[in-house]
Design a protein around this motif. Sequence first.
Motif, mmCIF file in Angstrom:
data_model
loop_
_atom_site.group_PDB
_atom_site.id
_atom_site.type_symbol
_atom_site.label_atom_id
_atom_site.label_comp_id
_atom_site.label_asym_id
_atom_site.label_seq_id
_atom_site.Cartn_x
_atom_site.Cartn_y
_atom_site.Cartn_z
ATOM 1 N N ARG A 1 73.356 9.910 84.393
ATOM 2 C CA ARG A 1 72.326 9.562 83.966
ATOM 3 C C ARG A 1 71.969 8.636 82.478
ATOM 4 O O ARG A 1 70.993 8.577 81.961
ATOM 5 C CB ARG A 1 70.708 10.844 83.821
ATOM 6 N N ARG A 2 73.024 7.860 82.941
ATOM 7 C CA ARG A 2 73.211 6.749 80.764
ATOM 8 C C ARG A 2 71.795 5.382 81.599
ATOM 9 O O ARG A 2 71.805 5.141 82.694
ATOM 10 C CB ARG A 2 74.739 5.953 81.384
ATOM 11 N N ASP A 3 71.616 5.464 80.466
ATOM 12 C CA ASP A 3 70.663 4.675 79.888
ATOM 13 C C ASP A 3 70.641 3.233 80.135
ATOM 14 O O ASP A 3 70.617 2.116 80.804
ATOM 15 C CB ASP A 3 69.407 5.027 78.818
ATOM 16 N N PHE B 1 75.071 0.254 79.281
ATOM 17 C CA PHE B 1 76.112 0.919 79.413
ATOM 18 C C PHE B 1 76.395 -0.372 78.137
ATOM 19 O O PHE B 1 75.646 -1.112 77.588
ATOM 20 C CB PHE B 1 76.585 0.293 80.932
ATOM 21 N N ARG C 1 72.747 -7.581 77.865
ATOM 22 C CA ARG C 1 72.224 -8.975 76.513
ATOM 23 C C ARG C 1 73.619 -8.605 74.865
ATOM 24 O O ARG C 1 73.869 -7.240 75.262
ATOM 25 C CB ARG C 1 71.625 -8.332 75.777
ATOM 26 N N TYR D 1 73.989 -3.402 78.805
ATOM 27 C CA TYR D 1 73.834 -2.953 80.177
ATOM 28 C C TYR D 1 72.375 -2.795 80.003
ATOM 29 O O TYR D 1 73.036 -1.411 79.492
ATOM 30 C CB TYR D 1 74.785 -2.772 81.537
ATOM 31 N N GLY D 2 71.371 -2.552 80.088
ATOM 32 C CA GLY D 2 70.175 -1.700 79.937
ATOM 33 C C GLY D 2 69.383 -2.510 78.993
ATOM 34 O O GLY D 2 69.441 -2.995 78.387
ATOM 35 N N ASN D 3 68.197 -1.697 78.916
ATOM 36 C CA ASN D 3 67.300 -1.499 77.939
ATOM 37 C C ASN D 3 67.584 0.062 77.026
ATOM 38 O O ASN D 3 66.702 0.084 75.787
ATOM 39 C CB ASN D 3 65.421 -1.301 78.470
ATOM 40 N N ASN E 1 64.688 0.501 74.161
ATOM 41 C CA ASN E 1 63.801 1.392 74.410
ATOM 42 C C ASN E 1 64.082 2.367 73.299
ATOM 43 O O ASN E 1 62.847 3.214 73.226
ATOM 44 C CB ASN E 1 64.185 2.613 75.461
ATOM 45 N N ARG F 1 61.345 1.372 70.419
ATOM 46 C CA ARG F 1 60.318 1.299 71.291
ATOM 47 C C ARG F 1 59.321 3.278 70.646
ATOM 48 O O ARG F 1 58.431 2.975 70.238
ATOM 49 C CB ARG F 1 60.388 0.936 72.831
#
Lengths: 86, 336
Positions: B82-84, B86, B104, B117-119, B123, B126
């Motif tokens: 469950r990683r958001d 990487f 990114r 990789y991923g937001n 997040n 936010r």
Amino acid sequence: MEIKRAVQAGTMQSSDLMVFIEPADELEIEIESTVKKQFEHLIRAQIEAALETFAICSGRIRVNDRGALDYAIAARLETGLRRACS
Amino acid sequence: MVVRLISERDQNSARQLVEAQGFRFEENFDVLVGVFDAGELIATAAREGHIFKMICIREDFQGGSLLGELLTELIASCSACRRDNFFVFTKPERRSSFEQLNFRVLVEHPQLCLLEYGNGLQNYLRQQRELVRPGNNGAIVMNANPFTLGHLYLVEQAAAQVDQLYLFVVREDCSTFPFATRIALVREGVAHLANVSVLETSDYAVSRVTFPAYFLKAGADVETLQMEVDLLLFARCLAPAFNITTRFVGTEPYCRVTRHYNETMIRLLAEEGIKTVLLSRREVKGEPISASLVRRLLKKEAFEELDSLVPETTLACLRSHQAAEIHERLRAQGRH
């Protein structure tokens, strides 16, 4: 149906997408795409259609797309949702 | 086809490939994968937690789809965790290969590039959005293992100099006091200060997302580079989001690594337009208060001495039955 576990479907290849699905209290959709500017709304529509088919109203759906065509998006989402709900 | 490299023979082939490209093979990884062509290993990659490393593709196979295949397999190997997000460290000249895969850039440094990789970062920011205040704000990054009167003094001094002060508590759980306890004690300890917000660092300050040593030729200054990445991440990703113009840090009389970190901070943050303010430590009986002193006394269960070193909120926790586990850990180990 209900999203019961965290799953992943798809690949990182060009013209494909990676789908990550996990349980959540609310419905959350995140879209990342190399063509986000042009096609985000269409990708979102695909996700919403898939969620409707599976009658899912909560969960976290993350899509990381590299320019997949709509049927590829639909297929990856279906795979992911079936895995997550089983 | 990407396969897991499990046998010693396959792992040795991976080692040869990695070393042939001038990198160091690191033994610590969760998963090692590779691709064979005509019986020979032509590509390999590894994952440790949510960090990708040792990504090597033989030169005559570069530029194709192998990179994506390797990373797909590494992500699939992690679907249960469950990683958001990487992370990957790479050479600056290879950053575009990762950007094409939707990575990114977080930090660009002359010697390396950190990509996500991923937001994760978005997040994280936010989630903290409600805490953002306009003005000239300050920041302190602390482990608070546990929160002492020394920390409190530092916080009070800093808070008086800025509009809003952000206390980033290191989330990484490798200290004597678990993260949940550390941040709770910080929150209780600064509750009386109106312009102080307490938040966690997530992966974005002093975390395990540090630079893997394999990336460097032997003898290179890994420690400095690691600190520079951490500080650039703070300066470019965290500071602008919270209007942070000043970072406060306590003087470091004991720990060499921390002192080196502080020196690097002053130099590097100045280049990024952030002021570093060194605050001298509060002393009790001629000795600076430090969390390591508190842990030593706690080990001896010298509560009467702890009285003058920690605020009441921390003392109450140290005396409570939930501290039993911490006592246990202190007895079992050394420094941290």
